[in-house]
Design an enzyme around this catalytic site. Structure first.
Site, short mmCIF file in Angstrom:
data_model
loop_
_atom_site.label_atom_id
_atom_site.label_comp_id
_atom_site.label_asym_id
_atom_site.label_seq_id
_atom_site.Cartn_x
_atom_site.Cartn_y
_atom_site.Cartn_z
N CYS A 60 0.73 -1.04 -0.13
CA CYS A 60 0.07 -0.07 0.07
C CYS A 60 0.87 1.27 -0.06
O CYS A 60 1.82 1.23 0.37
CB CYS A 60 -0.82 0.00 1.30
SG CYS A 60 -1.85 1.44 1.44
N CYS A 86 -0.24 5.45 6.22
CA CYS A 86 -0.63 5.75 7.55
C CYS A 86 0.19 5.26 8.44
O CYS A 86 0.71 4.00 8.32
CB CYS A 86 -2.08 4.88 7.42
SG CYS A 86 -3.35 5.41 6.08
N CYS A 138 -0.25 1.66 10.31
CA CYS A 138 -0.73 0.19 9.61
C CYS A 138 0.58 -0.41 9.13
O CYS A 138 1.49 0.15 8.72
CB CYS A 138 -1.28 0.95 8.20
SG CYS A 138 -1.99 -0.66 7.27
N CYS A 184 -3.99 -6.13 8.97
CA CYS A 184 -3.33 -6.13 7.66
C CYS A 184 -2.02 -5.98 7.47
O CYS A 184 -1.48 -5.14 8.26
CB CYS A 184 -4.27 -5.01 6.89
SG CYS A 184 -6.12 -5.00 7.01
#
Length: 346
Positions: free
Chosen positions: A110, A114, A117, A334
């Site tokens: 990704c 963030c 995360c 995740c």
């Protein structure tokens, strides 16, 4: 040509080019999506000559499971899928009292950055294809079928930002909706975004009742800029405007996810700011105590702090629920399993 991820119509057109009747597409597609076939040889209701002909033009390539973790209570199973190019992504099965839910990933890695995360630690490798997204749910469906169960709901909340892979994500959801795959109701789909405003606006125009979940995690632009870089491109006012329009167009309540992080965004002051932000919206807040990621040095608040935050929202007439934690003993958040294997060089 790998046909896994194709619709029945796409397959029928391709078969026609090779002089194969269209009705064979229905037989092949059901073997592939409902009976777990990974070769044409297994399709014993096809003529032997056709089973010999098909591999000359087509293949059925599904991602393989390279790691599987089961929670101690048996309610959560986490899979790490490896794709043809060696990239990986995670999928989680969660058994709830109301049914079986599958959390699917939409990207390998990704790029959102963030701060809380694990998915973004190694950046974005690539978007997943339609077949790679759909295969995560279909693989779980194959597993559940053995015990007489099915996939009831899907949450598009795994690794990646789904609205940055919009076309493939929507094609995968439409494929999973078909009765010849797993027949998933659109009302059983929740899509989570970090707040990609053009994608939210586009989703509202689809005309299908998907539930929208927005990762908010902060009630002010200053704090959200700090923990979610995407806010610099799509600030809170724009995200909330798009969310209100989505709710008005679809008549579906928007859920705002709010990860609670100790001493960062968990005070009553932030709860008051959040309540003011969401006042008069068709919305609810899903509070999520952070699942600590070692590399991030961020920690969860005390139970008392969490209760105080939730109470402050409810006193201001904001519906707030506390997410039920599942799979913490198998690193179900995740990106955690993927990162662990990447760092081990596997």
């Amino acid at each position: 040509m790998n046909i896994f991820g194709w619709t029945k119509e796409q397959l029928a057109e391709a078969l026609k080019d090779h002089g194969i009747p269209r009705f064979r597409a229905d037989q092949i597609i059901r073997w592939m999506y409902q009976r777990g076939a990974v070769s044409f040889d297994a399709m014993d209701n096809l003529p032997k000559s056709l089973r010999t002909q098909l591999p000359q033009h087509f293949s059925i390539d599904r991602p393989k499971v390279v790691s599987r973790l089961h929670s101690a209570d048996g309610a959560t199973i986490k899979l790490l899928y490896e794709f043809a190019d060696g990239q990986t992504a995670e999928t989680v099965l969660m058994r709830h009292p109301y049914g079986n839910s599958v959390c699917v990933s939409t990207q390998a890695g990704c790029r959102m950055g963030c701060a809380f995360c694990a998915s973004t630690l190694h950046g974005l490798q690539r978007n997943l294809t339609v077949g790679e997204i759909a295969a995560q749910a279909i693989g779980i469906a194959d597993f559940l079928r053995q015990e007489g169960a099915r996939v009831d709901t899907i949450v598009v909340m795994g690794s990646g930002e789904p609205l940055e892979n919009y076309d493939n994500v929507m094609a995968a959801l439409r494929l999973l909706h078909e009765e010849y795959t797993i027949g998933l109701s659109y009302r059983g789909v929740t899509l989570s975004t970090s707040g990609i405003v053009p994608g939210i606006e586009r989703l509202a125009e689809e005309g299908i009742p998907i539930s929208l979940s927005i990762s908010l995690h902060a009630p002010t632009d200053a704090l959200r800029n700090e923990i979610m870089p995407v806010n610099r491109m799509y600030p809170l006012a724009d995200v909330l405007r798009a969310a209100r329009a989505y709710a008005e167009r679809t008549k579906r309540r928007v859920t705002y996810e709010y990860i609670l992080i100790r001493d960062l965004n968990d005070s009553v002051r932030e709860a008051e700011q959040l309540a003011k932000l969401l006042r008069r919206q068709l919305a609810s807040v899903n509070l999520i105590p952070i699942n600590p990621v070692a590399e991030r040095n961020l920690f969860r608040p005390s139970k008392e702090t969490i209760r105080r935050f939730q109470k402050a929202l409810e006193e201001r007439h904001i519906t707030a629920t506390l997410r039920r934690e599942m799979g913490t003993d198998i690193q179900a958040a995740c990106g955690q399993l993927r990162n662990r294997l990447m760092e081990a060089g596997l």
